[in-house]
Design a protein around this motif. Structure first.
Motif, PDB file in Angstrom:
ATOM      1  N   THR A   6      77.441  22.196  98.367  1.00 15.72           N
ATOM      2  CA  THR A   6      77.310  22.375  96.920  1.00 15.72           C
ATOM      3  C   THR A   6      75.951  22.961  96.558  1.00 15.72           C
ATOM      4  N   TYR A   7      74.894  22.420  97.158  1.00 23.27           N
ATOM      5  CA  TYR A   7      73.540  22.844  96.795  1.00 23.27           C
ATOM      6  C   TYR A   7      73.266  24.289  97.206  1.00 23.27           C
ATOM      7  N   PHE A   8      73.834  24.704  98.344  1.00 29.73           N
ATOM      8  CA  PHE A   8      73.555  26.045  98.856  1.00 29.73           C
ATOM      9  C   PHE A   8      74.763  26.976  98.710  1.00 29.73           C
ATOM     10  N   HIS A   9      75.642  26.647  97.767  1.00 26.03           N
ATOM     11  CA  HIS A   9      76.840  27.466  97.562  1.00 26.03           C
ATOM     12  C   HIS A   9      76.482  28.878  97.100  1.00 26.03           C
ATOM     13  N   TYR A  10      75.559  28.983  96.159  1.00 25.68           N
ATOM     14  CA  TYR A  10      75.203  30.293  95.606  1.00 25.68           C
ATOM     15  C   TYR A  10      74.164  30.978  96.496  1.00 25.68           C
ATOM     16  N   ASP A  11      74.362  32.275  96.675  1.00 24.39           N
ATOM     17  CA  ASP A  11      73.441  33.038  97.507  1.00 24.39           C
ATOM     18  C   ASP A  11      72.059  33.084  96.859  1.00 24.39           C
ATOM     19  N   ARG A  12      71.045  33.002  97.689  1.00 23.12           N
ATOM     20  CA  ARG A  12      69.668  33.118  97.214  1.00 23.12           C
ATOM     21  C   ARG A  12      69.041  34.343  97.864  1.00 23.12           C
TER      22      ARG A  12
ATOM     23  N   ASN B  33      72.286  34.019 102.494  1.00 26.42           N
ATOM     24  CA  ASN B  33      73.626  33.678 102.982  1.00 26.42           C
ATOM     25  C   ASN B  33      74.105  34.622 104.070  1.00 26.42           C
ATOM     26  N   SER B  34      73.868  35.915 103.892  1.00 26.26           N
ATOM     27  CA  SER B  34      74.355  36.891 104.871  1.00 26.26           C
ATOM     28  C   SER B  34      73.320  37.233 105.935  1.00 26.26           C
TER      29      SER B  34
ATOM     30  N   ASN C 286      69.953  42.486 100.805  1.00 29.08           N
ATOM     31  CA  ASN C 286      70.868  42.220  99.701  1.00 29.08           C
ATOM     32  C   ASN C 286      71.195  43.538  98.997  1.00 29.08           C
ATOM     33  N   LEU C 287      72.389  44.055  99.249  1.00 28.75           N
ATOM     34  CA  LEU C 287      72.774  45.359  98.719  1.00 28.75           C
ATOM     35  C   LEU C 287      73.160  45.292  97.247  1.00 28.75           C
ATOM     36  N   ASN C 288      73.413  44.103  96.718  1.00 32.07           N
ATOM     37  CA  ASN C 288      73.862  43.975  95.328  1.00 32.07           C
ATOM     38  C   ASN C 288      72.716  43.973  94.318  1.00 32.07           C
ATOM     39  N   THR C 289      71.525  43.594  94.765  1.00 29.29           N
ATOM     40  CA  THR C 289      70.405  43.499  93.836  1.00 29.29           C
ATOM     41  C   THR C 289      69.905  44.890  93.454  1.00 29.29           C
ATOM     42  N   THR C 290      69.740  45.114  92.158  1.00 27.13           N
ATOM     43  CA  THR C 290      69.216  46.399  91.683  1.00 27.13           C
ATOM     44  C   THR C 290      67.964  46.239  90.823  1.00 27.13           C
ATOM     45  N   ASN C 291      67.802  45.083  90.189  1.00 26.16           N
ATOM     46  CA  ASN C 291      66.703  44.914  89.231  1.00 26.16           C
ATOM     47  C   ASN C 291      65.635  43.960  89.767  1.00 26.16           C
ATOM     48  N   ILE C 292      64.415  44.463  89.883  1.00 29.45           N
ATOM     49  CA  ILE C 292      63.277  43.646  90.296  1.00 29.45           C
ATOM     50  C   ILE C 292      62.259  43.640  89.161  1.00 29.45           C
ATOM     51  N   GLU C 293      61.854  42.450  88.746  1.00 26.21           N
ATOM     52  CA  GLU C 293      60.851  42.320  87.694  1.00 26.21           C
ATOM     53  C   GLU C 293      59.460  42.239  88.327  1.00 26.21           C
ATOM     54  N   LEU C 294      58.502  42.942  87.713  1.00 27.36           N
ATOM     55  CA  LEU C 294      57.108  42.864  88.148  1.00 27.36           C
ATOM     56  C   LEU C 294      56.226  42.575  86.941  1.00 27.36           C
ATOM     57  N   ILE C 295      55.378  41.548  87.078  1.00 29.05           N
ATOM     58  CA  ILE C 295      54.374  41.252  86.059  1.00 29.05           C
ATOM     59  C   ILE C 295      53.009  41.230  86.746  1.00 29.05           C
ATOM     60  N   VAL C 296      52.041  41.934  86.165  1.00 27.51           N
ATOM     61  CA  VAL C 296      50.691  41.987  86.704  1.00 27.51           C
ATOM     62  C   VAL C 296      49.764  41.199  85.784  1.00 27.51           C
ATOM     63  N   TYR C 297      49.016  40.247  86.379  1.00 23.17           N
ATOM     64  CA  TYR C 297      48.094  39.403  85.622  1.00 23.17           C
ATOM     65  C   TYR C 297      46.657  39.658  86.092  1.00 23.17           C
TER      66      TYR C 297
ATOM     67  N   ASP D 132      69.339  25.882 104.828  1.00 20.50           N
ATOM     68  CA  ASP D 132      70.311  26.376 103.847  1.00 20.50           C
ATOM     69  C   ASP D 132      71.645  25.666 104.062  1.00 20.50           C
ATOM     70  N   GLY D 133      72.746  26.413 104.163  1.00 27.00           N
ATOM     71  CA  GLY D 133      74.060  25.796 104.316  1.00 27.00           C
ATOM     72  C   GLY D 133      74.471  25.525 105.746  1.00 27.00           C
ATOM     73  N   VAL D 134      73.603  25.805 106.714  1.00 25.89           N
ATOM     74  CA  VAL D 134      73.918  25.585 108.135  1.00 25.89           C
ATOM     75  C   VAL D 134      73.272  24.278 108.576  1.00 25.89           C
ATOM     76  N   PHE D 135      74.058  23.380 109.190  1.00 20.90           N
ATOM     77  CA  PHE D 135      73.501  22.076 109.565  1.00 20.90           C
ATOM     78  C   PHE D 135      74.261  21.477 110.742  1.00 20.90           C
ATOM     79  N   MET D 136      73.605  20.532 111.402  1.00 18.55           N
ATOM     80  CA  MET D 136      74.204  19.695 112.443  1.00 18.55           C
ATOM     81  C   MET D 136      73.760  18.265 112.165  1.00 18.55           C
ATOM     82  N   GLN D 137      74.648  17.301 112.430  1.00 17.96           N
ATOM     83  CA  GLN D 137      74.289  15.904 112.199  1.00 17.96           C
ATOM     84  C   GLN D 137      74.819  15.022 113.322  1.00 17.96           C
TER      85      GLN D 137
END
Length: 463
Positions: free
Chosen positions: A33-39, A67-68, A72-83, A291-296
């Motif tokens: 559940t926690y790692f269901h969504y790709d990061r 995840n893969s 990440n081929l789907n990402t198109t928008n990167i935000e940049l802020i300069v301080y 992430d979503g890969v584990f052994m117990q």
């Protein structure tokens, strides 16, 4: 009477099996559940990190899907802020990524004053997760009109700070304990120490230690509940005295050997004789996870052995930092330890200067990678304008899982560093915890409130 005893014994076994099976399924559900969504993670390479205020700041970035385990081929928008150093926003940019890469830059027009400036890269999707997966880079800009003195590469010994990291967070009575040592200055620069000591309350030398050039070291000693221990460093440049944590009557510690043959990982769950009395009727879960890969695996001290040994095949574990956790019967975390699993052999890539003519260099290279991407910054050999040594692999497989990221991490991957594996082991010891908190995994899964944005929507009226 015997029949009744057998009945209760059978009932106890069934309840115990049911609880273990139930916990195993709960752990599986928590993690999935926690790692269901790709990061996604970002790594950005700058052409250097010290600039005159009329130069161009150039960079190239990479977007990585956890995840893969690929760009990440789907990402198109990167935000940049300069301080600036006062956290005032100097500039904002929306960068376009394609096929997992992007590039950009800023032309310095001579108006920025001398100082340090901070580049913060992130995606809107990252705001759905409490863990910070953004990328930060600090550069220094020099006004051509100002006098400037380059910083000395020597550590600032006056601001040296020692932090101690007992294995799994506890020093236990009457066993050999492992305590990590980290020494850094105010600029997070590691301090190398050739000979430090640990003494008891009577000033007897109990153990010796040293630290590497990253400032990481380790000391081993058998602890006594009735003693107080102190770490001492007495050199020409550094004089430090720091008390160790109080020795505990009992507890649980996780240790491991990551250098066995046949690609195996040995994990040891340890306690002392007092712990055998406290834990003998209790069951624990040994969980290794990234992430979503584990052994117990279930662990008990029913055999009256203070060391419980388990072997794991590393081919079933993920490349990079994995978290080893010990969970009790209520699935509360009892102990935690980080281990770095080396990946498969990377396809050989070579790049060398073929010819040099006036101001041009011809490069020749070979790679076994499919559709490789190259970012390169060419500077004079002894340039003082590039101080940070960041590795792309270090961003995606190391810092993506550390609560305290290691910015200058190239030496941990440098093939010319003969001690890089030992250096990585010390780094893993000198981390309090993973970036991913177990209580959050159990009870606070991500809530998606920021939609994944692909492309830009433009609305308005044309007259």
């Amino acid at each position: 009477m015997k029949l009744i005893l057998k009945f209760f014994a059978l009932l106890f076994c069934l309840q115990s099996f049911s609880q273990t099976s139930d916990n195993t399924e709960k752990i599986k559900n928590y993690i999935e559940t926690y790692f269901h969504y790709d990061r996604e993670n970002l790594h950005i390479q700058f052409n250097k990190d010290i600039y005159l205020n009329n130069e161009d700041v150039a960079f190239k970035g990479y977007v990585f899907s956890k995840n893969s385990n690929t760009p990440n081929l789907n990402t198109t928008n990167i935000e940049l802020i300069v301080y600036d150093d006062q956290q005032q926003i100097i500039q904002k940019q929306l960068l376009f990524a394609e096929f997992g890469t992007f590039s950009g830059g800023i032309h310095l027009n001579g108006k920025l004053k001398s100082g340090k400036y901070h580049f913060h890269f992130y995606t809107n999707w990252m705001n759905n997760f409490k863990e910070d997966d953004s990328f930060n880079q600090t550069i220094e800009i020099i006004d051509r009109k100002d006098n400037y003195h380059f910083e000395n590469n020597e550590p600032d010994y006056k601001t040296a700070e020692v932090n101690l990291f007992p294995e799994s967070g506890v020093i236990i009575n009457d066993i050999v304990n492992t305590v990590g040592i980290k020494i850094k200055d105010c600029n997070k620069k590691g301090i190398e120490v050739k000979d430090g000591i640990v003494i008891d309350s009577k000033s007897n030398e109990i153990a010796h230690f040293h630290t590497n050039k990253m400032g990481n070291g380790v000391v081993y000693f058998k602890a006594d509940l009735n003693e107080k221990y102190t770490l001492k460093i007495n050199t020409e440049k550094l004089k430090i005295s720091k008390p160790l944590d109080k020795v505990q009557e009992t507890g649980i510690v996780v240790s491991y050997n990551n250098n066995l043959a046949q690609n195996r990982l040995l994990v040891v769950v340890k306690t002392n004789d007092k712990g055998l009395e406290v834990y003998q009727n209790k069951k624990f879960i040994l969980l290794i996870q990234q992430d979503g890969v584990f052994m117990q695996k279930e662990i008990t001290f029913a055999d009256k052995k203070t060391d419980q040994i388990s072997f794991f095949d590393k081919k079933f574990l993920s490349t990079g930092v994995n978290t080893i956790r010990i969970l009790d019967e209520n699935l509360n975390e009892v102990a935690e330890r980080l281990v770095y699993i080396e990946g498969d052999t990377v396809p050989a890539t070579t790049l060398e200067a073929k010819t040099t003519a006036t101001d041009s260099i011809s490069l020749s290279g070979k790679t076994a990678l499919n559709k490789p991407r190259l970012s390169i910054s060419v500077l004079p050999e002894n340039s003082v304008c590039m101080n940070q040594k960041r590795s792309l692999v270090g961003t995606f497989y190391l810092n993506a899982y550390l609560d305290q990221p290691e910015i200058d991490n190239y030496d941990y991957y440098n093939p010319d560093n003969a001690n890089r594996k030992q250096d990585m082991e010390l780094l893993m010891l000198n981390q309090n915890k993973s970036k991913f908190n177990w209580e959050s995994i159990k009870s606070d899964p991500p809530k998606i409130t920021f939609k994944f944005q692909k492309g830009v929507t433009v609305s308005g009226r044309v007259e």
